[in-house]
Design an enzyme around this catalytic site. Structure first.
Site, PDB file in Angstrom:
ATOM      1  N   LYS A 211       0.900  -1.016  -0.003  1.00  0.00           N
ATOM      2  CA  LYS A 211       0.207   0.099  -0.222  1.00  0.00           C
ATOM      3  C   LYS A 211       1.375   1.258  -0.363  1.00  0.00           C
ATOM      4  O   LYS A 211       0.597   1.893  -0.514  1.00  0.00           O
ATOM      5  CB  LYS A 211      -1.030  -0.006   1.032  1.00  0.00           C
ATOM      6  N   GLU A 217      10.134  -4.518   4.810  1.00  0.00           N
ATOM      7  CA  GLU A 217      11.059  -6.214   3.980  1.00  0.00           C
ATOM      8  C   GLU A 217      10.392  -6.501   2.859  1.00  0.00           C
ATOM      9  O   GLU A 217      11.071  -6.782   1.793  1.00  0.00           O
ATOM     10  CB  GLU A 217      10.104  -7.797   5.300  1.00  0.00           C
ATOM     11  N   GLY A 272      -4.996  -2.011   5.061  1.00  0.00           N
ATOM     12  CA  GLY A 272      -4.441  -3.292   3.702  1.00  0.00           C
ATOM     13  C   GLY A 272      -4.669  -4.591   4.214  1.00  0.00           C
ATOM     14  O   GLY A 272      -4.792  -5.595   3.628  1.00  0.00           O
ATOM     15  N   ARG A 273      -5.426  -5.125   5.764  1.00  0.00           N
ATOM     16  CA  ARG A 273      -5.687  -6.482   6.494  1.00  0.00           C
ATOM     17  C   ARG A 273      -7.317  -6.443   5.756  1.00  0.00           C
ATOM     18  O   ARG A 273      -7.688  -7.647   5.959  1.00  0.00           O
ATOM     19  CB  ARG A 273      -5.703  -6.218   7.701  1.00  0.00           C
ATOM     20  N   GLU A 358      -5.131  -7.117  14.896  1.00  0.00           N
ATOM     21  CA  GLU A 358      -3.785  -5.674  14.905  1.00  0.00           C
ATOM     22  C   GLU A 358      -5.624  -4.873  14.460  1.00  0.00           C
ATOM     23  O   GLU A 358      -5.223  -3.158  14.277  1.00  0.00           O
ATOM     24  CB  GLU A 358      -3.958  -5.630  12.728  1.00  0.00           C
ATOM     25  N   HIS A 389      -4.571 -33.669  17.416  1.00  0.00           N
ATOM     26  CA  HIS A 389      -3.322 -34.604  17.737  1.00  0.00           C
ATOM     27  C   HIS A 389      -2.366 -33.317  18.186  1.00  0.00           C
ATOM     28  O   HIS A 389      -1.095 -34.058  18.236  1.00  0.00           O
ATOM     29  CB  HIS A 389      -2.905 -35.834  17.005  1.00  0.00           C
ATOM     30  N   LYS A 536       9.056  -0.312  14.233  1.00  0.00           N
ATOM     31  CA  LYS A 536      10.034  -0.374  13.262  1.00  0.00           C
ATOM     32  C   LYS A 536      11.121   0.651  13.042  1.00  0.00           C
ATOM     33  O   LYS A 536      11.906   0.890  12.680  1.00  0.00           O
ATOM     34  CB  LYS A 536       8.787   0.307  12.250  1.00  0.00           C
TER      35      LYS A 536
HETATM   36  O1  F6P Z   1       2.961  -3.480   9.525  1.00  0.00           O
HETATM   37  C1  F6P Z   1       1.657  -2.983   9.659  1.00  0.00           C
HETATM   38  C2  F6P Z   1       1.546  -2.982   7.922  1.00  0.00           C
HETATM   39  O2  F6P Z   1       1.268  -1.713   7.734  1.00  0.00           O
HETATM   40  C3  F6P Z   1       0.591  -3.874   7.939  1.00  0.00           C
HETATM   41  O3  F6P Z   1      -1.045  -2.814   8.457  1.00  0.00           O
HETATM   42  C4  F6P Z   1      -0.240  -4.027   6.670  1.00  0.00           C
HETATM   43  O4  F6P Z   1      -0.490  -4.450   5.919  1.00  0.00           O
HETATM   44  C5  F6P Z   1       1.118  -4.179   6.467  1.00  0.00           C
HETATM   45  O5  F6P Z   1       2.147  -2.786   7.174  1.00  0.00           O
HETATM   46  C6  F6P Z   1       1.693  -3.700   4.762  1.00  0.00           C
HETATM   47  O6  F6P Z   1       1.952  -2.552   4.309  1.00  0.00           O
HETATM   48  P1  F6P Z   1       2.276  -2.238   3.374  1.00  0.00           P
HETATM   49  O7  F6P Z   1       1.301  -2.716   1.874  1.00  0.00           O
HETATM   50  O8  F6P Z   1       2.220  -0.351   3.351  1.00  0.00           O
HETATM   51  O9  F6P Z   1       3.569  -2.519   2.562  1.00  0.00           O
END
Ligand code: F6P
Length: 577
Positions: A211, A217, A272-273, A358, A389, A536
């Site tokens: 987003k 990452e 995002g979620r 979240e 199990h 972060k």
């Molecule tokens: O760190 C949490 C978060 O902001 C989530 O809410 C989101 O889904 C994820 O990181 C990824 O964010 P982006 O789509 O901006 O890379």
């Protein structure tokens, strides 16, 4: 009711009435509730959007449900629900609407965000996604050397990964089998390394999904993927044929080197979620074909309409939300298990962890005051029968109360969107299977065993086995207490005919709106996530300290300082000195 005049949750008379009612209910056993009312299962079963919810095995009576819905009304669930569908800025701390319902608004009626109808934009991007998915699937979209694409890697994390990764697993029966689809999220190089090691760069397409397009990452993995691709293709122009982006941030996409023509946009009003139905679902759409993606959107929409229109008393997401409040806030249950009896749903608990934790992991109310009640529960789970199990022992005989949702299907997934092979139903062979596929008769045999376990578990959890029943079995007297099952463990059963794209959509929307309902009752912002920021920020600073040539001036606590020192002293791959 304005926020400033809204009374605090625990001061509401409806809350106090529930607290008093809990004192009565805490000692009541499900055995007694079922014995008292032969119509109980019927009374507490509802269906909508292809899902049936049996919530009779909960520690509730009609009075409990009536008191819980009264609480929902007093908390303004109906007004808040209308505000969400109307595009009001219900995400207050970010001053944005939360309009994921527009992404799957299959009725195409106008939906307004900040005064303008978002549907034309939603439809335009959906059409672009479909054209792209068809081009990749048909081989019309070629890699830089002219070869068709045989592997798709989605690079993203959190909501930009979990949704499409979960849904791809869930709908694998619908996926094109000669297309490899992978999801890379972790900044651990092992993830991108293992995902690419057996692939040919000239046949691989990366979908960089973020987003913000600034997430550490994702950007690190995307840069590594770019280097991997260019090491083989040796021309910057190859990026345009092997990378597309899904984002709200065109500037950063261009800075990365992806042509904005190859960017599929979404909007800041999509959390995002809650973004699976946006272009974030692109890898899924390529894998399962546009028509199945659209069928999934239909399922979401059917549940959205149910949530928007059904009275609270007969509203599946509201009922699930209220039961969660009942156990969390009155019985003190800290966790909630999600137990799909479907291997295809193996990633569903992980997906719901982000969606729920979240959203609801907040400890201040909408006005920034410390809440005086528990909010989000710990969501966890694994598919059945594996869990039986492993951790079921604790649910059956442990000291903690662990409410659980059991999710199951009347027949095995066929990949035929609701047109079952007759053999699957009857246990006979009949439909043609690929030579390497398990015969359908065997699939039916597996499925009946899976579902026998599914039904057995909720029965055992609810009714247990008494001392008298154990003693009757001729068990040694000293073993009797060990073999007693107290029962009275609450469960919801969610049953559908088959795991189709539409059913998956309805299931996800069911939980999204459950979460929404709970957010309103707990008076928290279920659409922000400030809690992820501190880590972060600190990681940014520590990264500099880990890589500094000269001894850094460490100003953390003594534990963090010592751990950083230990890391710096260990020999490492890629170390320059
Ligand atoms: O760190 C949490 C978060 O902001 C989530 O809410 C989101 O889904 C994820 O990181 C990824 O964010 P982006 O789509 O901006 O890379």
């Amino acid at each position: 009711m304005s926020q400033s005049t809204k009374p605090r949750l625990t001061d509401l008379p409806e809350w106090k009435a529930l607290a008093a009612h809990y004192e009565v209910m805490r000692g009541v056993h499900l055995r007694e509730l079922f014995a008292r009312d032969p119509q109980r299962a019927e009374r507490f079963t509802l269906s909508a959007a292809g899902l049936t919810l049996d919530y009779s095995k909960n520690r509730v009576t009609a009075e409990t449900m009536q008191r819980l819905t009264a609480l929902a009304r007093a908390c303004g669930v109906e007004t808040a629900r209308a505000a969400m569908f109307a595009g009001e800025p219900i995400n207050r701390t970010e001053n944005r609407p939360a309009l994921h319902v527009a992404l799957r608004n299959r009725s195409n009626t106008p939906i307004y965000a900040q005064g303008h109808d978002v549907m034309p934009e939603v439809n335009r991007v959906l059409a672009r996604m479909q054209a792209f998915a068809q081009a990749v699937r048909s081989g019309e979209w070629r890699g830089f050397t002219g070869k068709p694409i045989r592997a798709i890697i989605n690079i993203g994390i959190g909501g930009s990964d979990l949704g499409p990764a979960m849904a791809y697993e869930a709908l694998k029966a619908y996926a094109r089998r000669n297309l490899t689809v992978r999801f890379v999220s972790n900044v651990d190089a092992a993830h991108i390394g293992e995902a690419t090691r057996d692939l040919a760069p000239e046949e691989t397409l990366f979908i960089v999904t973020s987003k913000t397009f600034t997430t550490q990452e994702t950007m690190t993995n995307a840069q590594t993927a770019r280097a991997w691709c260019l090491a083989a293709l040796k021309d910057e122009k190859a990026v345009a044929r092997h990378f597309v982006a899904v984002s709200t941030n065109e500037k950063e996409v261009a800075r990365f080197g992806i042509d904005p023509q190859n960017m599929f946009e979404f909007w800041d009003w999509v959390g995002g979620r809650y973004s699976l139905c946006s272009a974030v679902g692109l890898a899924l759409m390529v894998a399962i074909a546009p028509e199945h993606f659209l069928a999934m959107l239909d399922g979401f929409h059917a549940m959205d309409r149910h949530f928007a229109e059904a009275p609270l008393e007969r509203n599946l997401p509201v009922i699930l939300g209220l039961l969660g409040v009942w156990y969390n806030n009155f019985f003190g249950a800290a966790t909630h298990a999600i137990l799909p009896y479907a291997q295809y749903l193996c990633r569903f608990p992980a997906y719901l962890q982000q969606a729920d934790m979240e959203s609801l992991g907040k400890s201040v109310d909408q006005q920034g005051r410390k809440v005086g009640w528990q909010t989000g529960q710990i969501i966890w789970g694994e598919p059945g029968t594996n869990g039986q199990h492993a951790f079921f022992q604790l649910i059956h005989q442990g000291t903690r109360l662990i409410p659980a949702d059991f999710i199951g299907f009347c027949r095995a997934a066929t990949g035929r969107a609701g047109q079952p092979c007759p053999a699957v139903l009857s246990g006979r062979t009949g439909c043609a299977a690929l030579p390497s596929e398990i015969p359908r008769r065997e699939i039916a045999n597996h499925h009946v065993k899976l579902m026998a376990n599914f039904f057995a578990q909720t029965e055992a959890l609810a009714f247990g086995r008494t001392t008298a029943e154990v003693a009757k079995q001729g068990v040694l007297p000293e073993l009797v207490p060990h073999k007693v099952f107290e029962g009275n463990r609450p469960t919801n059963t969610i049953l559908a005919e088959e795991l189709t794209p539409g059913v998956l959509g309805a299931l996800i929307a069911l939980y999204e709106h459950k979460i929404f309902t709970q957010g309103v009752i707990w008076d928290i912002d279920a659409f922000d996530q400030w809690g992820v920021e501190l880590g972060k920020e600190l990681a940014g600073r520590i990264q500099g300290e880990l890589t500094a040539k000269a001894e850094p001036d460490l100003r953390h606590d003594s534990s963090t300082n010592a751990l950083i020192q230990r890391y710096r002293q260990a020999p490492r791959m890629g170390a320059t000195s």
